[in-house]
Write an enzyme that holds these catalytic residues in place. Structure first.
Site, short mmCIF file in Angstrom:
data_model
loop_
_atom_site.label_atom_id
_atom_site.label_comp_id
_atom_site.label_asym_id
_atom_site.label_seq_id
_atom_site.Cartn_x
_atom_site.Cartn_y
_atom_site.Cartn_z
N LYS A 188 1.00 -1.20 0.20
CA LYS A 188 -0.09 0.08 0.10
C LYS A 188 0.94 1.16 -0.11
O LYS A 188 1.85 1.08 0.59
CB LYS A 188 -0.89 0.10 1.37
CG LYS A 188 -2.06 0.80 1.09
CD LYS A 188 -3.16 0.21 0.30
CE LYS A 188 -4.11 1.05 0.14
NZ LYS A 188 -5.49 0.02 -0.18
N ASP A 240 -6.98 4.42 -4.49
CA ASP A 240 -7.73 4.12 -3.12
C ASP A 240 -8.44 5.31 -2.87
O ASP A 240 -8.58 6.35 -3.85
CB ASP A 240 -6.73 3.64 -1.97
CG ASP A 240 -7.45 3.12 -0.65
OD1 ASP A 240 -7.79 1.92 -0.83
OD2 ASP A 240 -7.62 3.92 -0.02
#
Ligand code: NDP
Ligand code: 2IT
Length: 451
Positions: free
Chosen positions: A132, A172
């Site tokens: 991430k 995201d």
């Protein structure tokens, strides 16, 4: 603070080590604890995982990159943000996971998301590792040019850590198709390569895959459909709440409506709207995807709808709740309210949207509860389908890709359901998802030697 429930002895020591080595990273501790709580019976069945210290290894990222992102705003003033990429685990494939641009982003947030991503990606059955990244950059109120300059500066540092066989980011919170375009453009300039497979969520027409935009929301609804099917029930006629009004929320609302449910509320960080006639999704798309406005404006166009500034969407009675905004948006009190008001199913489009206390309430009430790492895996799974299309220089139809997404989500439901049953926790998808994801990663780590 995360609550302290008892962990098996060896696992407790591993958890304490994670806390001590990563001070102040509360969301990361929370995500780790939730997984470790499920693993007692796994170590009984596979003692080699304990001997080989798989838990300790899996909790330590393979690599973490933190970098300066300098850029100039429209007044030519210099701005400095912080960029992150945590490459957590690559035992199953290239690092894979989104980029989040939000002022709340910190190392602890990125690490919780990267940790979750390892097991989520394992559950998809696709060959992708977990990662991430993101920045504390706030896209709100920024001009198109500022967004572009920021993305270009961010990629100017990050590109050296990426590659279609190395690390493949996607979107995201705060990163959608527009940002992926600017990031890809800068990567292309810096490398002189048209390496489509280095980012997913690209635009249709320049390497993107149909259904990627819709995939997280659609997939989460498929997961809820499957949970209800086990209980002899369906989504038809159900009253639903969907928090957020971004990418995941919009396509959750779309699929819920398609399957005959009625979504009466959605939100943003300022408040929520209630439309008892059912949310007008074309209006939400126009406001959010095209005009980038606030959800409050919805009530200006639909006079029968109400906007509740600063209100709590979870106070509204519903049968199905799909949190699709951010972490820890449902606490123990909210969960109890939902259950008391007749909620029978929760499907998490967002990552870790329910606090540990909230999860406990849902599990104790015996409602169908689909945790994020299973329920929202459709987004990253379809990213892997995009990588597959890029690798073969192919482009699949919407129908074909959506069918694949449905098969993957139905498969994740079956795997998590059956794994929970095998480990003595029938109907507990938290246990099923954590154990099934962990075993896949752990076995591969053992096979690859001391990594
Ligand atoms: P978007 O940026 O498109 O939308 C985010 C939405 O959530 C907005 O409505 C935003 O409101 C709201 N929100 C964000 N932060 C907060 C906050 N701190 N408090 C209250 N509301 C907030 O993001 P996505 O839809 O892509 O992501 C939503 C969730 O889904 C995240 O948890 C993400 O990690 C998860 N997810 C996303 C996937 C994807 O493919 N995009 C895949 C799997 C999970 P506002 O505009 O006011 O900020
Ligand atoms: O949380 C997630 O799974 C995502 N944001 C999507 C990641 C991806 O690589 O598609």
């Amino acid at each position: 603070m995360t609550t302290r429930a008892a962990l098996p002895e060896g696992i407790e020591a591993a958890y304490q080590q994670v806390q001590a080595r990563n001070p102040g990273e509360e969301e990361f501790h929370q995500a780790v604890k939730e997984v470790l709580e499920s693993l007692g019976p796994v170590l009984v069945k596979y003692p080699e995982f304990a001997h080989q210290k798989i838990i300790q290894r899996v909790c330590e990222p393979e690599r973490q990159v933190i970098f300066r992102v300098p850029w100039q705003d429209d007044r030519c003033e210099i701005q400095i943000n912080r960029g992150f990429r945590v490459q957590f685990n690559s035992v199953l494939g290239p690092y894979k996971g989104g980029l989040r641009f939000h002022p709340s982003v910190s190392l602890g947030i990125i690490k919780f998301l990267g940790f979750e991503q390892i097991f989520k990606n394992a559950l998809t059955g696709m060959p992708i590792g977990g990662a991430k990244g993101g920045s504390d950059f706030d896209p709100k109120g920024k001009s198109e040019h500022e967004i572009m300059r920021f993305c270009q500066s961010f990629m100017t540092e990050l590109y050296r850590h990426l590659g279609e066989y190395t690390d493949v980011p996607a979107g995201d919170i705060g990163v959608g198709g527009r940002e992926i375009g600017y990031l890809f453009g800068q990567y292309k300039r810096l490398t002189s390569r048209y390496e489509s497979g280095v980012l997913t969520g690209k635009g249709i027409g320049w390497g993107g895959a149909l259904v990627r935009k819709e995939a997280t929301g659609y997939g989460a609804v498929y997961f809820v459909r499957e949970m209800l099917k086990v209980r002899g029930d369906s989504l038809a006629g159900k009253t639903c709440l969907v928090s957020g009004s971004g990418n995941v929320a919009i396509y959750t609302i779309e699929k819920l409506a398609e399957l005959g449910a009625k979504v009466i509320a959605c939100s943003d960080s300022n408040g929520f709207i209630i439309d008892e006639k059912g949310i007008d999704l074309d209006l939400v798309k126009q406001l959010k995807e095209v005009e980038r406005r606030r959800i409050a404006d919805y009530a200006g166009y639909r006079k029968h709808a109400r906007y509740i500034a600063g209100g709590n969407i979870w106070d509204t009675p519903c049968q199905v709740a799909m949190p699709s905004a951010t972490q820890n948006e449902i606490n123990g009190h909210d969960a109890a309210t939902l259950v008391r008001n007749g909620c029978i199913a929760v499907g998490e489009g967002a990552n870790m949207p329910t606090t540990p206390e909230g999860v406990r309430v849902f599990l104790d009430a015996g409602i169908a509860y689909g945790p994020g790492k299973a329920a929202n895996a459709g987004g990253v799974a379809t990213s892997a389908l995009e990588m597959q299309q890029n690798a073969s220089r192919d482009a699949w139809s919407f129908e074909f890709t959506e069918r694949k997404l449905d098969e993957i989500m139905t498969g994740i439901h079956t795997t998590t359901y059956e794994t929970a049953e095998e480990f003595g926790a029938r109907g507990n998808y938290v246990v099923g998802a954590n154990i099934a994801g962990f075993i896949k990663v752990a076995k591969a780590m053992l096979a690859l030697g001391l990594i």
